[in-house]
Design a protein around this motif. Structure first.
Motif, PDB file in Angstrom:
ATOM      1  N   ILE A   1     -37.089  -4.895 -25.830  1.00 44.26           N
ATOM      2  CA  ILE A   1     -36.513  -6.069 -25.601  1.00 44.26           C
ATOM      3  C   ILE A   1     -36.983  -6.918 -26.444  1.00 44.26           C
ATOM      4  CG2 ILE A   1     -36.573  -8.143 -24.077  1.00 44.26           C
ATOM      5  CD1 ILE A   1     -37.396  -6.584 -21.711  1.00 44.26           C
ATOM      6  N   GLY A   2     -36.184  -7.694 -27.511  1.00 44.80           N
ATOM      7  CA  GLY A   2     -35.936  -8.360 -28.726  1.00 44.80           C
ATOM      8  C   GLY A   2     -36.163  -9.848 -28.114  1.00 44.80           C
ATOM      9  N   PHE A   3     -35.624 -10.691 -29.204  1.00 40.34           N
ATOM     10  CA  PHE A   3     -35.903 -12.267 -29.038  1.00 40.34           C
ATOM     11  C   PHE A   3     -34.538 -12.356 -28.341  1.00 40.34           C
ATOM     12  CE2 PHE A   3     -35.272 -16.395 -30.420  1.00 40.34           C
ATOM     13  CZ  PHE A   3     -36.618 -17.093 -30.058  1.00 40.34           C
ATOM     14  N   VAL A   4     -34.981 -12.895 -27.012  1.00 41.65           N
ATOM     15  CA  VAL A   4     -33.941 -13.203 -25.960  1.00 41.65           C
ATOM     16  C   VAL A   4     -33.884 -14.647 -25.716  1.00 41.65           C
ATOM     17  CG1 VAL A   4     -33.224 -12.794 -23.499  1.00 41.65           C
ATOM     18  CG2 VAL A   4     -34.128 -11.014 -24.762  1.00 41.65           C
ATOM     19  N   THR A   5     -32.652 -15.036 -25.596  1.00 40.37           N
ATOM     20  CA  THR A   5     -32.498 -16.560 -25.200  1.00 40.37           C
ATOM     21  C   THR A   5     -31.810 -16.559 -23.920  1.00 40.37           C
ATOM     22  OG1 THR A   5     -32.616 -17.342 -27.583  1.00 40.37           O
ATOM     23  CG2 THR A   5     -31.766 -18.917 -25.838  1.00 40.37           C
ATOM     24  N   VAL A   6     -32.138 -17.151 -22.863  1.00 43.38           N
ATOM     25  CA  VAL A   6     -31.674 -17.316 -21.581  1.00 43.38           C
ATOM     26  C   VAL A   6     -30.574 -18.603 -21.763  1.00 43.38           C
ATOM     27  CG1 VAL A   6     -31.355 -17.670 -19.117  1.00 43.38           C
ATOM     28  CG2 VAL A   6     -33.076 -16.196 -20.337  1.00 43.38           C
TER      29      VAL A   6
ATOM     30  N   ALA B   1     -27.295 -13.847  -9.114  1.00 36.72           N
ATOM     31  CA  ALA B   1     -27.472 -14.687 -10.090  1.00 36.72           C
ATOM     32  C   ALA B   1     -26.794 -13.939 -11.350  1.00 36.72           C
ATOM     33  CB  ALA B   1     -29.062 -15.092 -10.356  1.00 36.72           C
ATOM     34  N   LYS B   2     -25.954 -14.637 -12.221  1.00 36.39           N
ATOM     35  CA  LYS B   2     -25.465 -14.133 -13.508  1.00 36.39           C
ATOM     36  C   LYS B   2     -26.232 -14.708 -14.710  1.00 36.39           C
ATOM     37  CE  LYS B   2     -20.868 -12.394 -12.840  1.00 36.39           C
ATOM     38  NZ  LYS B   2     -19.333 -12.719 -13.093  1.00 36.39           N
ATOM     39  N   VAL B   3     -27.043 -13.890 -15.249  1.00 37.63           N
ATOM     40  CA  VAL B   3     -28.009 -14.495 -16.380  1.00 37.63           C
ATOM     41  C   VAL B   3     -27.317 -14.281 -17.563  1.00 37.63           C
ATOM     42  CG1 VAL B   3     -30.364 -14.525 -17.327  1.00 37.63           C
ATOM     43  CG2 VAL B   3     -30.007 -13.947 -14.922  1.00 37.63           C
ATOM     44  N   TYR B   4     -27.175 -15.180 -18.380  1.00 41.52           N
ATOM     45  CA  TYR B   4     -26.292 -14.960 -19.659  1.00 41.52           C
ATOM     46  C   TYR B   4     -27.408 -15.281 -20.525  1.00 41.52           C
ATOM     47  CZ  TYR B   4     -22.068 -15.553 -17.273  1.00 41.52           C
ATOM     48  OH  TYR B   4     -20.848 -15.474 -16.395  1.00 41.52           O
ATOM     49  N   ILE B   5     -27.380 -14.196 -21.726  1.00 42.25           N
ATOM     50  CA  ILE B   5     -28.444 -14.215 -22.697  1.00 42.25           C
ATOM     51  C   ILE B   5     -27.855 -13.830 -24.147  1.00 42.25           C
ATOM     52  CG2 ILE B   5     -30.122 -12.937 -21.087  1.00 42.25           C
ATOM     53  CD1 ILE B   5     -29.348 -10.275 -22.283  1.00 42.25           C
ATOM     54  N   SER B   6     -28.473 -14.229 -24.899  1.00 39.91           N
ATOM     55  CA  SER B   6     -28.188 -14.002 -26.464  1.00 39.91           C
ATOM     56  C   SER B   6     -29.316 -13.205 -27.037  1.00 39.91           C
ATOM     57  CB  SER B   6     -27.844 -15.348 -27.053  1.00 39.91           C
ATOM     58  OG  SER B   6     -28.598 -16.010 -27.661  1.00 39.91           O
ATOM     59  N   VAL B   7     -29.289 -12.328 -27.969  1.00 44.26           N
ATOM     60  CA  VAL B   7     -30.255 -11.674 -28.457  1.00 44.26           C
ATOM     61  C   VAL B   7     -30.197 -11.842 -29.755  1.00 44.26           C
ATOM     62  CG1 VAL B   7     -31.446  -9.334 -28.422  1.00 44.26           C
ATOM     63  CG2 VAL B   7     -30.307 -10.090 -26.487  1.00 44.26           C
ATOM     64  N   LEU B   8     -31.234 -11.799 -30.694  1.00 41.05           N
ATOM     65  CA  LEU B   8     -31.151 -11.733 -32.120  1.00 41.05           C
ATOM     66  C   LEU B   8     -31.136 -10.265 -32.511  1.00 41.05           C
ATOM     67  CD1 LEU B   8     -31.238 -14.428 -33.413  1.00 41.05           C
ATOM     68  CD2 LEU B   8     -33.518 -13.998 -34.064  1.00 41.05           C
TER      69      LEU B   8
ATOM     70  N   ASN C   1     -28.836  -6.522 -34.189  1.00 43.11           N
ATOM     71  CA  ASN C   1     -27.749  -5.733 -34.169  1.00 43.11           C
ATOM     72  C   ASN C   1     -27.388  -5.289 -32.860  1.00 43.11           C
ATOM     73  OD1 ASN C   1     -29.085  -3.673 -33.860  1.00 43.11           O
ATOM     74  ND2 ASN C   1     -29.242  -3.159 -36.008  1.00 43.11           N
ATOM     75  N   GLU C   2     -26.103  -4.656 -32.904  1.00 50.05           N
ATOM     76  CA  GLU C   2     -25.482  -4.156 -31.415  1.00 50.05           C
ATOM     77  C   GLU C   2     -26.712  -3.120 -30.977  1.00 50.05           C
ATOM     78  OE1 GLU C   2     -23.154  -4.383 -28.622  1.00 50.05           O
ATOM     79  OE2 GLU C   2     -22.855  -5.488 -30.325  1.00 50.05           O
ATOM     80  N   GLU C   3     -27.268  -2.363 -31.691  1.00 48.89           N
ATOM     81  CA  GLU C   3     -28.278  -1.402 -30.864  1.00 48.89           C
ATOM     82  C   GLU C   3     -29.294  -2.117 -30.405  1.00 48.89           C
ATOM     83  OE1 GLU C   3     -31.086   2.360 -32.017  1.00 48.89           O
ATOM     84  OE2 GLU C   3     -30.064   1.488 -33.655  1.00 48.89           O
ATOM     85  N   GLN C   4     -29.876  -3.285 -31.090  1.00 53.46           N
ATOM     86  CA  GLN C   4     -30.777  -4.031 -30.574  1.00 53.46           C
ATOM     87  C   GLN C   4     -30.516  -4.746 -29.260  1.00 53.46           C
ATOM     88  OE1 GLN C   4     -31.610  -5.858 -34.259  1.00 53.46           O
ATOM     89  NE2 GLN C   4     -33.735  -5.021 -34.555  1.00 53.46           N
ATOM     90  N   ARG C   5     -29.248  -5.318 -29.299  1.00 50.44           N
ATOM     91  CA  ARG C   5     -28.687  -5.953 -28.033  1.00 50.44           C
ATOM     92  C   ARG C   5     -28.577  -5.061 -26.866  1.00 50.44           C
ATOM     93  NH1 ARG C   5     -24.540 -10.161 -29.482  1.00 50.44           N
ATOM     94  NH2 ARG C   5     -23.397  -9.011 -27.437  1.00 50.44           N
TER      95      ARG C   5
END
Length: 118
Positions: free
Chosen positions: A29-34, A46-53, A55-59
């Motif tokens: 689990i990388g740097f995640v922002t909810v 509950a649909k939890v939308y996240i953004s991850v810092l 590349n595609e593999e890390q995401r």
């Protein structure tokens, strides 16, 4: 969406940020922002939308790690928020951030082209 499901979503967003940031020790689990939480009207999902810092593999790895930790995350939410039944959690990437970045890049490219044509 009802006022109650909105309130539960906001509360979950706050708690999830805390849980994911401090309690989960999965190296995938990388740097995640909810970015958002949408709770169904019956408070079951509950649909939890996240953004991850990264590349595609890390995401993808982050999504796998979060999916593996779903049970733990759900039980933590259950302890922190008083609900009869804790909603089932579904993680999804927040595509709006990527979309916004793509639009910004296109606008910048157009501006550069305009300057070169002057």
């Amino acid at each position: 969406m009802s006022l109650r499901s909105n309130r539960v979503g906001e509360q979950m967003k706050k708690e999830l940020s805390e849980i994911i940031g401090r309690k989960i020790k999965d190296p995938r689990i990388g740097f995640v922002t909810v970015t958002d939480v949408e709770v169904s009207g019956d408070l079951q999902i509950a649909k939890v939308y996240i953004s991850v810092l990264g590349n595609e593999e890390q995401r993808e790895n982050t999504l796998k790690g979060l999916s593996k930790a779903k049970g733990f995350i759900r039980s933590e939410i259950g302890k922190r928020i008083r609900l009869r039944k804790t909603p089932e959690i579904q993680f999804e990437f927040d595509e709006s951030i990527d979309y916004g970045n793509r639009i910004e890049t296109l606008i910048n490219e157009l501006n550069v082209q305009d300057r070169h044509e002057d």
